[in-house]
Design an enzyme around this catalytic site. Sequence first.
Site, PDB file in Angstrom:
ATOM      1  N   LYS A 140      -8.020   2.320  -3.323  1.00  0.00           N
ATOM      2  CA  LYS A 140      -8.519   2.085  -1.673  1.00  0.00           C
ATOM      3  C   LYS A 140      -9.158   3.480  -1.153  1.00  0.00           C
ATOM      4  CE  LYS A 140      -7.632  -0.516   2.109  1.00  0.00           C
ATOM      5  NZ  LYS A 140      -7.019  -0.101   2.816  1.00  0.00           N
ATOM      6  N   GLU A 187     -14.621  -5.874   2.486  1.00  0.00           N
ATOM      7  CA  GLU A 187     -14.069  -6.097   3.722  1.00  0.00           C
ATOM      8  C   GLU A 187     -14.897  -6.257   4.855  1.00  0.00           C
ATOM      9  OE1 GLU A 187     -10.663  -2.920   4.398  1.00  0.00           O
ATOM     10  OE2 GLU A 187     -12.213  -2.419   6.296  1.00  0.00           O
ATOM     11  N   GLU A 203       0.877  -1.156  -0.090  1.00  0.00           N
ATOM     12  CA  GLU A 203      -0.131   0.144   0.038  1.00  0.00           C
ATOM     13  C   GLU A 203       0.771   1.236   0.104  1.00  0.00           C
ATOM     14  OE1 GLU A 203      -4.226  -0.126   1.352  1.00  0.00           O
ATOM     15  OE2 GLU A 203      -3.219   0.931   3.144  1.00  0.00           O
ATOM     16  N   GLU A 237      -5.832  -8.014   6.657  1.00  0.00           N
ATOM     17  CA  GLU A 237      -5.475  -6.587   6.277  1.00  0.00           C
ATOM     18  C   GLU A 237      -5.168  -6.189   7.556  1.00  0.00           C
ATOM     19  OE1 GLU A 237      -9.791  -6.147   3.745  1.00  0.00           O
ATOM     20  OE2 GLU A 237      -8.620  -4.418   4.286  1.00  0.00           O
ATOM     21  N   SER A 238      -3.977  -5.379   7.604  1.00  0.00           N
ATOM     22  CA  SER A 238      -3.551  -4.349   8.641  1.00  0.00           C
ATOM     23  C   SER A 238      -2.690  -5.058   9.759  1.00  0.00           C
ATOM     24  CB  SER A 238      -4.770  -3.947   9.391  1.00  0.00           C
ATOM     25  OG  SER A 238      -5.546  -3.022   8.326  1.00  0.00           O
ATOM     26  N   LYS A 271       0.811   4.565   1.505  1.00  0.00           N
ATOM     27  CA  LYS A 271      -0.221   5.276   2.397  1.00  0.00           C
ATOM     28  C   LYS A 271       0.567   6.437   2.979  1.00  0.00           C
ATOM     29  CE  LYS A 271      -2.522   3.455   6.905  1.00  0.00           C
ATOM     30  NZ  LYS A 271      -2.757   2.238   7.374  1.00  0.00           N
ATOM     31  N   ASN A 275     -10.341  -7.279   8.158  1.00  0.00           N
ATOM     32  CA  ASN A 275      -9.295  -6.073   8.578  1.00  0.00           C
ATOM     33  C   ASN A 275      -9.549  -6.411   9.976  1.00  0.00           C
ATOM     34  OD1 ASN A 275      -7.964  -3.851   9.046  1.00  0.00           O
ATOM     35  ND2 ASN A 275      -9.131  -2.717   7.686  1.00  0.00           N
TER      36      ASN A 275
HETATM   37  O1  LIG Z   1      -5.027   2.894   8.895  1.00  0.00           O
HETATM   38  C1  LIG Z   1      -5.741   3.497   9.731  1.00  0.00           C
HETATM   39  O2  LIG Z   1      -5.633   4.115  10.623  1.00  0.00           O
HETATM   40  C2  LIG Z   1      -7.309   3.353   9.610  1.00  0.00           C
HETATM   41  C3  LIG Z   1      -8.290   4.127  10.158  1.00  0.00           C
HETATM   42  C4  LIG Z   1      -9.954   3.982   9.698  1.00  0.00           C
HETATM   43  C5  LIG Z   1     -10.087   3.350   8.696  1.00  0.00           C
HETATM   44  C6  LIG Z   1      -9.267   2.853   7.894  1.00  0.00           C
HETATM   45  C7  LIG Z   1      -7.650   2.753   8.161  1.00  0.00           C
HETATM   46  N1  LIG Z   1      -6.844   2.050   7.492  1.00  0.00           N
HETATM   47  C8  LIG Z   1      -7.195   1.500   6.024  1.00  0.00           C
HETATM   48  C9  LIG Z   1      -6.642   0.195   6.024  1.00  0.00           C
HETATM   49  O3  LIG Z   1      -7.279  -0.961   5.980  1.00  0.00           O
HETATM   50  C10 LIG Z   1      -5.073   0.166   5.872  1.00  0.00           C
HETATM   51  O4  LIG Z   1      -4.332   1.022   5.446  1.00  0.00           O
HETATM   52  C11 LIG Z   1      -4.236  -1.174   5.443  1.00  0.00           C
HETATM   53  O5  LIG Z   1      -5.227  -2.384   5.887  1.00  0.00           O
HETATM   54  C12 LIG Z   1      -3.054  -1.300   5.992  1.00  0.00           C
HETATM   55  O6  LIG Z   1      -2.697  -1.243   7.360  1.00  0.00           O
HETATM   56  P1  LIG Z   1      -1.312  -1.293   8.103  1.00  0.00           P
HETATM   57  O7  LIG Z   1      -0.408  -2.228   7.496  1.00  0.00           O
HETATM   58  O8  LIG Z   1      -1.503  -1.525   9.348  1.00  0.00           O
HETATM   59  O9  LIG Z   1      -1.024   0.070   7.838  1.00  0.00           O
END
Ligand SMILES: O=C(O)c1ccccc1NCC(=O)[C@H](O)[C@H](O)COP(=O)(O)O
Length: 274
Positions: A119, A168, A57, A219-220, A59, A189
């Site tokens: 996204k 999601e 991503e 995810e995340s 970001k 997520n």
């Molecule tokens: O990333 C956030 O803080 C967030 C807050 C509210 C809604 C969505 C959010 N993020 C979107 C995502 O799903 C992430 O960008 C993506 O899964 C990657 O996550 P990470 O690896 O933890 O940065």
Amino acid sequence: MTVLDDIIEGVREDLAERRRRRPLEDVRAAALAAPAPLDAFEALGAGRAGSMAVIAEVKRSSPSKGALADIADPAALAASYERGGAAVISVLTEERRFGGSLADLDAVRAAVGLPVLRKDFTVDEYQIWEARAHGADVVLLIVAALTDEEIASFLALTHRLGMHAIVETHTEEEVRRAVAAGAPIIGVNVRNLKTLEIDRDVFGRLAHLIPSGTVVIAESGVRDADDVADYAAGGAHAVLVGEALVRHSDPATTIGAFGQAGRTSPEPGVPTHG
Ligand SMILES: O=C(O)c1ccccc1NCC(=O)[C@H](O)[C@H](O)COP(=O)(O)O
């Protein structure tokens, strides 16, 4: 009001402004004239077990962490993700809370030959046409933000345009709704978008509810290769990673390590013993 509600309120305001500047008919015409979409379902392994695809991503910032990285050249970052073996590139296009833009999407689309995920927080079919007009191959549909009717109609439009959607989820009920909609790609997520809390165990609790043949994405919250291995053991075919890549000095090598850590069957031709 939850964080998700707040984000969506801003998304709707920005969308109204873009719609004023560029009517749906214009966006539709551009979408239909765009080069054919790339097949993200195949790129993500088509639901086959054994390998681990990385969705990398772009970001810039997030509601949970604030500014993450000063990404001066999103195209160069995406090209490094591609060199590292990413299967799909995700580009956050939400502006207010994530610092993204459609310009980032355009730059990434022009720089890589991989499927690209737009996204964003999809609340209107305009955004799906817009994604296609900007060359995206995949969109995100967040079950918590949509009615069953919206999920069905947005999924149908996505497929009609030859694209895919990551549907999601974060709760058992949301997984059941995604499955009932017939989603071929379902993301779990582990970040609760209402509280921003991360609970990696959510993945293991929900993934087994998703039928085989579906691409399952964790995810995340991926910090390192061990997290990827845990998600793989829980049934993930792919991981979606933002922060760990944009903060890393060598994202390409990191993606290679994540892919390797998530592999649960040997590569063809690689001996398993001896
Ligand atoms: O990333 C956030 O803080 C967030 C807050 C509210 C809604 C969505 C959010 N993020 C979107 C995502 O799903 C992430 O960008 C993506 O899964 C990657 O996550 P990470 O690896 O933890 O940065």
